[in-house]
Design an enzyme around this catalytic site. Structure first.
Site, PDB file in Angstrom:
ATOM      1  N   GLY A  11       0.817  -1.209   0.000  1.00 44.08           N
ATOM      2  CA  GLY A  11       0.000   0.000   0.000  1.00 44.08           C
ATOM      3  C   GLY A  11       0.844   1.249   0.000  1.00 44.08           C
ATOM      4  O   GLY A  11       1.389   1.626   1.036  1.00 44.08           O
ATOM      5  N   MET A  15       0.317   7.283   3.860  1.00 39.39           N
ATOM      6  CA  MET A  15       0.953   6.693   5.043  1.00 39.39           C
ATOM      7  C   MET A  15       1.960   5.611   4.662  1.00 39.39           C
ATOM      8  O   MET A  15       3.069   5.555   5.201  1.00 39.39           O
ATOM      9  CB  MET A  15      -0.108   6.139   5.988  1.00 39.39           C
ATOM     10  CG  MET A  15      -0.922   7.192   6.707  1.00 39.39           C
ATOM     11  SD  MET A  15       0.051   8.183   7.868  1.00 39.39           S
ATOM     12  CE  MET A  15       0.320   6.992   9.195  1.00 39.39           C
ATOM     13  N   ASN A  34       2.092  -2.665  -4.545  1.00 37.06           N
ATOM     14  CA  ASN A  34       0.808  -1.997  -4.679  1.00 37.06           C
ATOM     15  C   ASN A  34       0.063  -2.619  -5.852  1.00 37.06           C
ATOM     16  O   ASN A  34       0.678  -3.070  -6.829  1.00 37.06           O
ATOM     17  CB  ASN A  34       0.992  -0.486  -4.940  1.00 37.06           C
ATOM     18  CG  ASN A  34      -0.214   0.323  -4.505  1.00 37.06           C
ATOM     19  OD1 ASN A  34      -0.286   0.774  -3.374  1.00 37.06           O
ATOM     20  ND2 ASN A  34      -1.180   0.508  -5.399  1.00 37.06           N
ATOM     21  N   GLY A 135       0.253   9.888  13.673  1.00 33.92           N
ATOM     22  CA  GLY A 135       1.192  10.960  13.364  1.00 33.92           C
ATOM     23  C   GLY A 135       0.956  11.571  12.008  1.00 33.92           C
ATOM     24  O   GLY A 135       1.593  12.563  11.648  1.00 33.92           O
ATOM     25  N   HIS A 192      -7.059   6.451  21.432  1.00 32.90           N
ATOM     26  CA  HIS A 192      -6.218   7.602  21.066  1.00 32.90           C
ATOM     27  C   HIS A 192      -6.991   8.534  20.144  1.00 32.90           C
ATOM     28  O   HIS A 192      -7.031   9.751  20.347  1.00 32.90           O
ATOM     29  CB  HIS A 192      -4.936   7.122  20.386  1.00 32.90           C
ATOM     30  CG  HIS A 192      -4.180   8.191  19.644  1.00 32.90           C
ATOM     31  ND1 HIS A 192      -4.591   8.680  18.423  1.00 32.90           N
ATOM     32  CD2 HIS A 192      -3.041   8.860  19.951  1.00 32.90           C
ATOM     33  CE1 HIS A 192      -3.738   9.598  18.011  1.00 32.90           C
ATOM     34  NE2 HIS A 192      -2.794   9.733  18.920  1.00 32.90           N
ATOM     35  N   ASN A 193      -7.629   7.966  19.119  1.00 30.29           N
ATOM     36  CA  ASN A 193      -8.355   8.793  18.162  1.00 30.29           C
ATOM     37  C   ASN A 193      -9.578   9.447  18.802  1.00 30.29           C
ATOM     38  O   ASN A 193      -9.933  10.579  18.473  1.00 30.29           O
ATOM     39  CB  ASN A 193      -8.774   7.958  16.949  1.00 30.29           C
ATOM     40  CG  ASN A 193      -7.619   7.681  16.014  1.00 30.29           C
ATOM     41  OD1 ASN A 193      -6.459   7.774  16.399  1.00 30.29           O
ATOM     42  ND2 ASN A 193      -7.922   7.320  14.794  1.00 30.29           N
TER      43      ASN A 193
END
Length: 488
Positions: A11, A15, A34, A135, A192-193
């Protein structure tokens, strides 16, 4: 270039591409793969000829060749869309994998999917790791916070890579540590999100207050947020808020004033709220942040409603340094509540799933690299290090002092916002949670009496031991039969 790669990455979106560059920069040879169909045709070739040119990468559009290019035990990291695409890629990989190989999902997957995948792949002798990564683009390239969980047998092979590519805290320790079994890594990333949603809404509340109640300009607000970034509120989100407020377009106008007030979301905040209901842990501030994003998207509805219910005229009064300090304390106290709720959810989920989460370690992971990075997380880490079984952050001695110091200002800011008809939903939610948590006798006895009146759901008594349940024949026409007690 080595004959075999140290790790493979599937991918090459934002990110994935940046993580691959991070790995290579830190001394690892990386095989990248990919899909080459439809809109993704040419992605690998573009990467290899562009940002990956002349570096230690091997590029593939053939999955079998990609797998064969990686040193055993193979470490293959997927940076793809969560849900069904992850299962499809795993299914495609399985024919080429061998016992002991490691599959890592670095996307924002649902933790229950990760739990299932870890169990299914373990039966085949493959180790699965559900890995939370935070991040954004910058973090992926320069050092994110990394939260791996799943098959612990995989950790010795992954640790040298992950700890090297992770961000480093000010004390030099990597913002990465093993989280626990099953889907714990993605659960921690989900929370966290959720906290991120809360932080952002709290900042939006403060911005709305300064704009509407204090009548400040963008430059004045930018100065305040910049000053807050030097103290207890020091964080990435506070820092970028100041930059956003100062940002001008080519014609000199402020961009923030032209951005439509409709906030999007991708689902992890909603998942946090759903799971808080499942574990019976109030996540009211984060739920408020999620619902505010939903409400913000109804732009036309809000415009119609605002014309029906126009605001009363409000003349801003001079905003003093004392007012600025009061707002700062209110934001800080509300932030403590948000994190207290998030860590309480982690605590309960850990007990329920047998994960043995190290809450101090999790706070330390988040100190740098991730979106919610802040100095404040050092205080949380120290609180849980001192009391690993701490059930609520508000009970920690340090935070007791901080809340008591802010309490009067907190209430005054919320009151003044309401008087000025300025919505501060996250501040209000945090304050109400604090009041409920610290109320010795809540009016919930009335709720339970009502439940017993209409549904014979029973109640406990203040003059009898906990665990004994009673039913009252309230009308004289009922029976002694009562409903069973359970938590849905």
């Amino acid at each position: 270039m080595n004959k075999k790669s140290d790790i493979g990455l599937i991918g090459l979106a934002v990110m994935g591409e940046n993580l691959a560059l991070n790995m290579e920069r830190n001394g690892f040879q990386v095989s990248v793969y990919n899909r080459a169909d439809g809109a993704e045709a040419g992605v690998v070739e573009h990467f290899m000829a562009g940002r990956g040119a002349g570096k230690h990468f091997l590029g593939f559009t053939d999955l079998e060749a990609f797998v064969a290019s990686i040193e055993r035990p193979r470490k293959i990291m997927m940076m793809i869309r969560a849900g069904r695409p992850v299962d499809l890629v795993i299914e495609a990989l399985l024919p080429y994998l061998e016992a002991g190989d490691i599959v890592i999902d670095g996307g924002n997957s649902n933790w229950e999917d990760s739990e299932r995948r870890e169990a299914e792949l373990r039966q085949r002798g493959i180790y699965f790791v559900g890995c939370g990564i935070s991040g954004g683009e910058e973090g992926a390239l320069n050092g994110p916070a990394i939260m791996p969980g799943g098959a612990q047998e995989a950790w010795p092979s992954l640790e040298p890579i992950f700890t090297r590519i992770a961000a480093q805290a000010e004390d030099g320790t990597p913002c990465c540590a093993w989280i626990g079994a099953g889907g714990s890594g993605h659960f921690v990333k989900m929370v966290h999100n959720g906290i991120e949603y809360g932080d952002m809404q709290l900042i939006a509340d403060a911005y709305g207050y300064l704009r509407s109640v204090a009548g400040m300009s963008n430059e004045e607000m930018a100065e305040i947020f910049a000053s807050w970034g030097e103290g207890k509120l020091s964080s990435y989100l506070i820092e970028i808020t100041s930059e956003i407020l100062r940002h001008r377009e080519a014609d000199g106008s402020y961009l923030i004033d032209k951005i439509l007030d409709a906030a999007g979301q991708k689902g992890t905040g909603k998942w946090s709220v759903i799971n808080s209901l499942e574990y019976g842990q109030p996540l009211s501030l984060i739920a408020t942040a999620v619902y505010e994003r939903s409400l913000s998207s109804s732009v036309e509805l809000r415009q119609e409603a605002s014309s029906i219910y126009p605001r009363s005229e409000h003349c801003p009064e001079p905003f003093t340094e004392a007012d600025t300090l009061a707002l700062q304390r209110s934001l800080y106290a509300s932030k403590i509540v948000s994190y207290a709720q998030g860590f309480s959810l982690l605590y309960e989920a850990s007990k329920a799933n047998g994960w043995s989460l190290d809450l101090s370690s999790i706070a330390r992971i988040w100190r740098n690299g991730c979106i919610i990075r802040s100095a404040f997380l050092n205080d949380i880490a120290e609180a849980y290090e001192a009391q690993p079984e701490l059930q609520n952050l508000l009970l920690a001695p340090y935070f007791q002092h901080e809340i008591k110091d802010a309490k009067a200002d907190w209430g005054r800011i919320v009151s003044s916002a309401i008087a000025a008809e300025c919505s501060v939903p996250a501040f209000s939610s945090a304050l109400n949670y604090f009041f409920s948590l610290t109320t010795r006798r809540l009016p919930a006895n009335m709720v339970q009496a009502q439940r017993d009146f209409f549904g014979a759901h029973t109640f406990e008594r203040t003059d009898r031991p906990r665990g004994e349940f009673f039913h009252e024949n309230w009308t004289g026409r009922g029976s002694d039969t009562s409903s069973t007690t359970y938590n849905a």
